[in-house]
Design an enzyme around this catalytic site. Structure first.
Site: not given
Ligand code: GLU
Length: 516
Positions: A275-278, A287
């Site tokens: 996920s983007k938080r990882d 990204f």
């Protein structure tokens, strides 16, 4: 328009040429998993001499995010996998933004109604919520499909006159697909093979809303057909939509493209989707490029972290695909050559941040020194460091200890600034009462050395050490300390050759003053 309206069977999307599309929704920055989807599409297209198309799926205006489309395009360009056709590259199948194709979709929804494959539904959000709650009370799940469509508020249950009244009065409606529900359906996926689907659990998905906008499913199928897409390569999260998409193709009487659903990218521990938080939590970018939200949040990007696009591409290619050999290093051309959808894995691919660095390290070493020197110069400029040193020589000397250009500074700052302090432990260990004399003698040797290049000073100093019987450590260690300030760095002779005679001697004399 003729092409747009060609609803009949036989208007085959399976022409000779391979045409694939990457169809992101501009709802934010593109996740690295999305970049992999784009890459696999690109590789497949290039391998087969086909076209790689970028289509922007922006039918959901509520989720539209300013800048996301540019971000997608910048990413593909930075990665070196530009699209052949798409937004800004019109090749006769555009427009390539679904919001600009809005006028097209209604006709297709109408055609499905006319053929009995779709129907108008007027059920309000409140009414549907009530059905859901009632079902839940009974321990059941409400699905709008063959189980109950005959009992709900739609054109299958009301009279023709009532339908016309309601449509002309402007009442809100949706158009739902009347999904086939009486058989087991076989869908085919290039990676997963044949999958048997129990159609009785499929719901009658909304295809079109009275605000004039199609949903993803309708727009996606219509566009894949009109754009003559031959292979749909996309993330596994779309696999549950495949039965509906098959049924839509059948309802339209269109030949289907082939489908390939790519495995998810998993967290480094292997449990759960990446996920983007990882990235923030674990310190690696999720990204491709940096992204700043309106709220001022910053998501790190591979580009800004200092990764080379070649490293990112190579790493992504092997996340979910293998060439069937031990080979790990692939240029883009080699990937194009080796890539096969059949060798894409079915199970999730565990993201490995260390492997990402390993690829980066490899590709950094491959870069020409001239390029690295240029990049390093930019970094030095930011630090307001001016230098007369030949940066190509500097880079050649230190790059094997670096993974990123930013590591160059850490590895070479002593070249630009003479030490003002010396590592205490090293001083205690290597600078003793005799060192002053040894260093003074060394200065004389160096003063005489001509030319002052690595080979010559090395030969002279080593000859002197041997002749005088001093012992290498007693010269080399304090010398390194004087030049670098600590016990690290490349070969002392190459350091001196780079610094030049004057500066090298100056540093030894400084050390003599401070440590002597
Ligand atoms: N717009 C969809 C997405 O954002 C495209 C899915 C597909 O490729 O069919 O991923």
């Amino acid at each position: 328009m003729e092409k747009e309206m060609s609803l009949q069977a036989g208007n085959s999307p399976q022409g000779g040429k391979v045409r694939v599309r990457f169809a992101p929704s501009p709802t934010g920055p593109l996740h690295i998993g999305g970049v992999r989807t784009a890459l696999y599409n690109y590789l497949f297209a290039k391998k087969h001499g086909g076209d790689f198309i970028l289509r922007i799926e922006d039918t959901d205006q509520n989720r539209y995010v300013e800048g996301a489309e540019n971000y997608i395009i910048d990413t593909l360009n930075w990665c070196g996998i530009p699209f052949d056709e798409g937004v800004g590259k019109e090749k006769g199948y555009g427009p390539y933004r679904q919001s600009e194709r809005k006028h097209l979709y209604k006709n297709y929804a109408d055609a499905l109604i006319a053929s009995g494959n779709a129907y108008y539904a007027f059920d309000t959000a409140d009414a549907l919520e009530k059905h859901r709650a009632d079902h839940e009370d009974k321990g059941k799940t409400f699905i709008y499909n063959h189980h109950n469509r005959q009992k709900l508020d739609n054109s299958l249950t009301i009279s023709k006159a009532n339908l016309e009244d309601r449509l002309s009065s402007g009442e809100e409606y949706v158009i739902r697909f009347k999904s086939n529900s009486n058989d087991t359906m076989i869908v085919h996926d290039i990676i997963r093979g044949e999958i048997a689907i129990d159609t009785s659990v499929l719901d009658d998905k909304v295809l079109f809303k009275s605000d004039g906008m199609p949903t993803y499913h309708l727009a996606n199928i219509v566009d894949d057909h009109l754009m003559e897409i031959t292979h749909v390569i996309r993330g596994e999260e779309w696999l549950p939509s495949l039965p509906l998409h098959f049924q839509l193709y059948e309802a339209f009487g269109w030949e289907k493209p082939q489908f390939a659903h790519l495995p998810l990218l998993m967290k480094p521990q292997g449990k759960g989707k990446l996920s983007k938080r990882d990235g923030d939590k674990m310190g690696f970018p999720v990204f491709p490029l940096e992204w700043r939200t309106d709220e001022g949040e910053i998501y790190k990007g591979y580009r800004e972290t200092g990764y080379l696009p070649e490293a990112v591409i190579n790493m992504l290619a092997l996340l979910g695909w293998n060439p069937g050999t031990e080979q790990e290093i692939f240029s883009l051309e080699q990937l194009v050559d080796a890539f096969e959808l059949e060798r894409v894995h079915k199970s999730g691919a565990k993201f490995d941040p260390d492997k990402a660095k390993w690829f980066q390290n490899y590709y950094l070493q491959q870069q020409p020194n001239a390029f690295l020197a240029k990049e390093f110069k930019k970094l030095l400029d930011k630090k307001h460091i001016t230098t007369s040193l030949d940066l190509e020589v500097v880079v050649a000397l230190i790059k094997e200890r670096a993974t990123f250009v930013t590591d160059f500074w850490e590895q070479s700052s002593f070249l630009f600034k003479a030490p003002i302090a010396y590592d205490e432990k090293a001083v205690n260990k290597s600078w003793n009462v005799e060192t002053d004399k040894v260093m003074q003698a060394l200065v004389i040797i160096l003063k005489e050395a001509k030319p002052f290049n690595e080979a010559h000073i090395s030969e002279k100093v080593k000859g002197w050490i041997t002749d005088a019987g001093i012992g290498f450590g007693r010269v080399m260690q304090p010398l390194r300390l004087a030049l670098v300030g600590e016990m690290k760095g490349p070969d002392v002779f190459s350091i001196m050759a780079l610094l030049g005679k004057e500066e090298s001697i100056q540093r030894i004399e400084n050390a003599l003053k401070r440590l002597g």
